[in-house]
Design a protein around this motif. Structure first.
Motif, short mmCIF file in Angstrom:
data_model
loop_
_atom_site.label_atom_id
_atom_site.label_comp_id
_atom_site.label_asym_id
_atom_site.label_seq_id
_atom_site.Cartn_x
_atom_site.Cartn_y
_atom_site.Cartn_z
N GLY A 188 20.11 112.23 -63.16
CA GLY A 188 20.27 113.28 -62.18
C GLY A 188 21.70 113.47 -61.72
O GLY A 188 21.96 114.14 -60.71
N THR A 612 16.11 124.85 -65.57
CA THR A 612 16.36 124.30 -64.25
C THR A 612 16.94 122.89 -64.39
O THR A 612 16.85 122.27 -65.47
CB THR A 612 15.07 124.23 -63.42
OG1 THR A 612 14.17 123.29 -64.05
CG2 THR A 612 14.40 125.60 -63.34
N GLU A 614 15.74 120.24 -63.17
CA GLU A 614 14.62 119.34 -63.47
C GLU A 614 14.26 119.39 -64.95
O GLU A 614 13.94 118.37 -65.56
CB GLU A 614 13.39 119.71 -62.62
CG GLU A 614 13.55 119.45 -61.13
CD GLU A 614 14.43 120.49 -60.45
OE1 GLU A 614 14.65 121.59 -61.04
OE2 GLU A 614 14.90 120.22 -59.33
N GLU A 615 14.33 120.57 -65.54
CA GLU A 615 13.97 120.71 -66.96
C GLU A 615 15.00 120.04 -67.87
O GLU A 615 14.62 119.37 -68.84
CB GLU A 615 13.84 122.20 -67.31
CG GLU A 615 12.58 122.85 -66.77
CD GLU A 615 12.55 124.34 -66.99
OE1 GLU A 615 11.45 124.89 -67.21
OE2 GLU A 615 13.64 124.98 -66.93
N GLU A 617 16.93 117.57 -67.04
CA GLU A 617 16.81 116.13 -66.83
C GLU A 617 15.63 115.58 -67.62
O GLU A 617 15.72 114.52 -68.25
CB GLU A 617 16.65 115.82 -65.34
CG GLU A 617 16.57 114.33 -65.04
CD GLU A 617 16.50 114.05 -63.56
OE1 GLU A 617 15.98 112.97 -63.19
OE2 GLU A 617 16.96 114.89 -62.75
N ARG A 618 14.51 116.31 -67.61
CA ARG A 618 13.33 115.87 -68.35
C ARG A 618 13.62 115.86 -69.86
O ARG A 618 13.22 114.94 -70.57
CB ARG A 618 12.16 116.79 -68.03
CG ARG A 618 10.84 116.31 -68.63
CD ARG A 618 9.64 117.00 -68.01
NE ARG A 618 9.65 118.44 -68.20
CZ ARG A 618 9.83 119.32 -67.23
NH1 ARG A 618 10.03 118.91 -65.98
NH2 ARG A 618 9.81 120.62 -67.47
#
Length: 791
Positions: A188, A612, A614-615, A617-618
């Motif tokens: 992150g 995003t 979050e995307e 990072e995933r």
């Protein structure tokens, strides 16, 4: 065993000379307890041609105290170290670690040097080659550490030893340290990810949209399911850079007083401007067009590279202090010699703007256009009337860009004819990316492969169609361009209102670098020929290195030759350097491409939207990080790091913590022709508590599952100083810096010990089957701090 030459070295110098003679094809035998088994089972890829025996070298088995500490020769037996009164009296920790190794028989043969330099004990690595089978360890030519998706009970919980070269990075023209910045994204930490990425590529927001992804086909994840979507992540990090341009494009703190002129503001010019300005030089960019950007502005359509992204990139450079002078054509408006007189260096990056011709009848007819001219006019919002029926000639990305642009601007029927075939797996495949071709087909564009143009048909001086022949093959087996046609008959005759030729381009007859040698440099497409944005960035970095050398100003990391930036950055790190390998079973993220109908809504609608935070990072969690997860095999190594020892070799003296900085192919930093001479251990603080705790499955001869070496100085119940080192939990011994800092100055208590034990394992990255090691490590650390016995 297979045959080999056996050489007895009489001195350490002779041993080094023999190593050099065999040039990596020899092994040294210090104790023999490990080497002979390795050779018998043919564990290694390259069986040694020679074994150099060190046992007859005199003077390397001493255990000698002096005023500074104790010196132990590389050929000292582990049994002698464990039983030495001098070692047991002042260096109890070292004696305990030596005594913990294997059995008495092995300790009587094994040497200190051999123990430190031994190979890893991972069962995948130790799987005998003579048996055969499917196991191909990363250390022996495999692509992925077998423990990552396999049985990893006894492997590292602190990440993997890094590869020297990663497949994704090695295929990236800019040699971007992809695993390093993906590791930051996983945590992150976009800020640090951006700092790493911009070292290699300051135009990441652009390449994240238009790069042909040299890296992804080489991603080892592809062998299990699908490659990591590196380009999507790069775009996200690149956009983050532009959103925080004040941080990443800050003006240099110091000025060099040097002036550099850059001719051309395409990707090579912009990248070079960033690196040179960051070094503190005064940078002026000369551009012949009305606005800066070169090919980025005038040849890449806005639906692939929005103009606002380019404008942000240029704005960032201007805020950094780069000056752009547009509508200035060097060689016409200003002489090259004039620039050379006024600047300390001049860099030419004009690109390739001259369109290649078909050289067929009818090519000079009205209605025949060339791709770059057409795209530039569209970019400048000039009206170009093509009619309803358009034929595009060419099979590369530019041809597809032209076709898609024509469709968006109203052409009812657009057909692309090319020499190449449509099969993406053929050696004669189209040069455009498969994704681009599919999207073009979704937009109603018709691809007509394996056709060559025989003539452009014209009536009253205006083009009305083309006549084609079948192309039987495009390239020779070696990849060289040599099309072969069936000229016995016409394949197809196509009607057209307009024809756009997109078969390539070359550099124009430009300013000739004839004066002031050593001060004129070149980069970009005018050097390499037509290439990609990321290749232009790589070329710019190389040219910047040459300029910096010429200006005698080499303090900039970015100006270093390719590969050295990573070396300097990694070598400056003083804490954890392992990579956080993972094997999350998740699907590859799918970029949010707009539906074809929506894409066709206008020339300025970007085809895809970014992911995003979050995307990305995933998706970054899907990266294997491709390191070796075997743990450091040496018990003595853990003790030496805790005792702040040094290793003296035939070339240098190295602190123990540096000596054991493992890579994916070696447990130490020893070079192929380098040998250990002796170990030097400084005197520990008076009264310090020393201990070595080792948790094994089979006492007392097994290898450690977890071990802890500790040196604590306690006065009046308060911790004054401490060194705690964990073994068998990472590729190298792990200094528990956080635990040490937590303990210093605090009273020794159950609560403080528990807190420090938790800090010792902060940041662990357990695999699917080895999280149990974390609790064992915490227990051993706590007991060491409290002085409790290990049950």
């Amino acid at each position: 065993m297979k045959p080999f030459v056996h050489r007895n070295a009489r001195s350490i110098g002779e041993a080094v000379r023999l190593l050099a003679k065999y040039n990596g094809r020899a092994k040294v035998n210090a104790g023999g307890t490990d080497l002979l088994g390795v050779m018998r089972d043919r564990i290694t890829v390259d069986y040694p041609e020679a074994v150099i025996n060190l046992k007859r070298i005199e003077g390397l088995d001493q255990i000698k105290p002096d005023s500074k500490g104790i010196r132990i020769g590389a050929l000292a037996k582990l049994a002698d170290v464990a039983n030495s009164p001098d070692v047991k009296e002042e260096y109890r920790l070292l004696a305990e670690s030596a005594y913990s190794v294997a059995s008495p028989h092995v300790r009587n043969m094994a040497t200190v040097g051999g123990n430190l330099a031994q190979d890893v004990r991972c069962w995948y690595y130790r799987y005998p080659r003579r048996i055969g089978g499917p196991i191909i360890c990363l250390r022996k030519g495999g692509k992925v550490c077998s423990a990552l998706p396999g049985d990893n009970r006894y492997h590292s919980v602190f990440g993997a030893a890094p590869l020297r070269t990663y497949p994704c990075s090695s295929y990236c023209p800019a040699e971007t340290d992809i695993p390093a910045y993906l590791s930051k994204v996983r945590k992150g930490d976009l800020a640090d990810a951006a700092r790493i990425l911009i070292e290699y590529n300051p135009l990441a927001a652009i390449t994240g949209r238009v790069c042909p992804v040299f890296c992804e086909p080489e991603c080892n994840r592809g062998g299990f399911d699908e490659p990591v979507a590196i380009q999507c992540i790069e775009r996200g990090v690149g956009d983050y850079v532009l959103e925080h341009m004040a941080t990443y494009f800050a003006p240099p703190e110091q000025q060099t007083g040097k002036k550099v002129a850059i001719v051309g503001s395409g990707p090579a010019g912009l990248a070079a401007a960033y690196y040179l300005r960051k070094s503190g030089h005064e940078i002026t960019v000369y551009e012949r067009f009305t606005k800066p950007g070169g090919m980025l502005r005038y040849s890449i359509p806005s639906f692939r590279l929005p103009k606002n992204v380019l404008e942000k990139q240029i704005d960032a450079l201007e805020r950094m202090g780069v000056t752009f002078k547009c509508d200035v054509e060097v060689g016409k408006a200003i002489a090259l010699s004039n620039l050379q007189e006024r600047h300390d260096a001049v860099l030419l990056t004009q690109g390739t703007w001259k369109s290649l011709k078909l050289n067929v009848p009818g090519e000079e007819s009205e209605g025949v256009h060339y791709a770059l001219d057409y795209l530039a006019k569209v970019s400048r919002k000039e009206k170009v009337s093509l009619g309803r029926n358009v034929v595009v000639i060419g099979g590369g990305s530019v041809a597809i860009d032209v076709a898609r642009t024509a469709r968006r601007l109203g052409a009812a029927e657009v057909r692309v004819i090319c020499l190449e075939c449509r099969d993406p797996n053929s050696k004669d495949k189209m040069l455009a990316q498969e994704r681009e071709i599919v999207e073009a087909e979704e937009e109603g564009i018709i691809i007509l492969p394996s056709l060559g143009v025989q003539a452009i048909l014209a009536k009253d001086g205006r083009a009305i169609g083309i006549e084609t022949v079948t192309c039987l093959s495009v390239r020779e087996p070696d990849g060289s361009f040599n099309p072969l046609y069936d000229t016995t008959c016409t394949a197809l005759t196509l009607d057209a209102d307009s024809i756009i030729i997109a078969i390539g381009q070359s550099a124009e007859a430009s300013v000739a670098p004839q004066t002031a040698p050593g001060r004129l440099f070149t980069a970009g497409d005018m050097v390499s020929g037509p290439s990609t944005v990321v290749q232009a960035v790589a070329g710019a970095r190389k040219a910047v290195g040459e300029i910096e050398s010429a200006l005698r100003w080499t303090d900039s990391v970015e100006s270093l030759p390719a590969g050295q930036a990573e070396t300097r950055r990694r070598s400056d790190e003083t804490d954890m350097y392992f990579t956080d390998s993972s094997f999350d079973e998740t699907r590859r993220v799918q970029g949010s491409s707009r539906p074809a109908g929506e894409r066709m809504g206008g020339i300025n609608i970007e085809d895809t939207s970014g992911l995003t935070a979050e995307e990305i990072e995933r998706e970054a969690h899907r990266c294997f990080n491709c390191g070796c997860l075997a743990v450091g095999p040496s018990d003595v190594a853990v003790a030496l790091v805790a005792l702040n020892a040094s290793i003296v070799t035939t070339k240098r003296r190295i602190t123990a913590d540096r000596f054991f900085r493992a890579s994916a192919t070696s447990s130490t930093i020893l070079e192929p022709d380098e040998l250990i001479r002796e170990i030097r251990v400084p005197k520990p603080p008076a009264g310090a508590r020393q201990r070595y705790d080792k948790f094994t499955l089979r006492k007392p001869i097994d290898f450690a599952l977890v071990s802890v070496a500790s040196v604590l100085t306690v006065k009046d119940g308060m911790c004054k100083d401490v060194r705690i080192v964990l073994g068998a939990v990472g590729p190298s011994p792990i200094r528990a810096f956080a635990a040490e800092e937590m303990l210093k100055g605090k009273p020794i208590s159950e609560a403080v010990a528990a807190e420090a034990a938790a800090a010792a394992v902060a940041g662990v990255m357990p695999l699917g089957m080895n999280a149990y090691k974390i609790q064992i490590a915490k227990a051993l650390v706590k007991r060491a701090i409290l002085g409790q016995p290990v049950s």
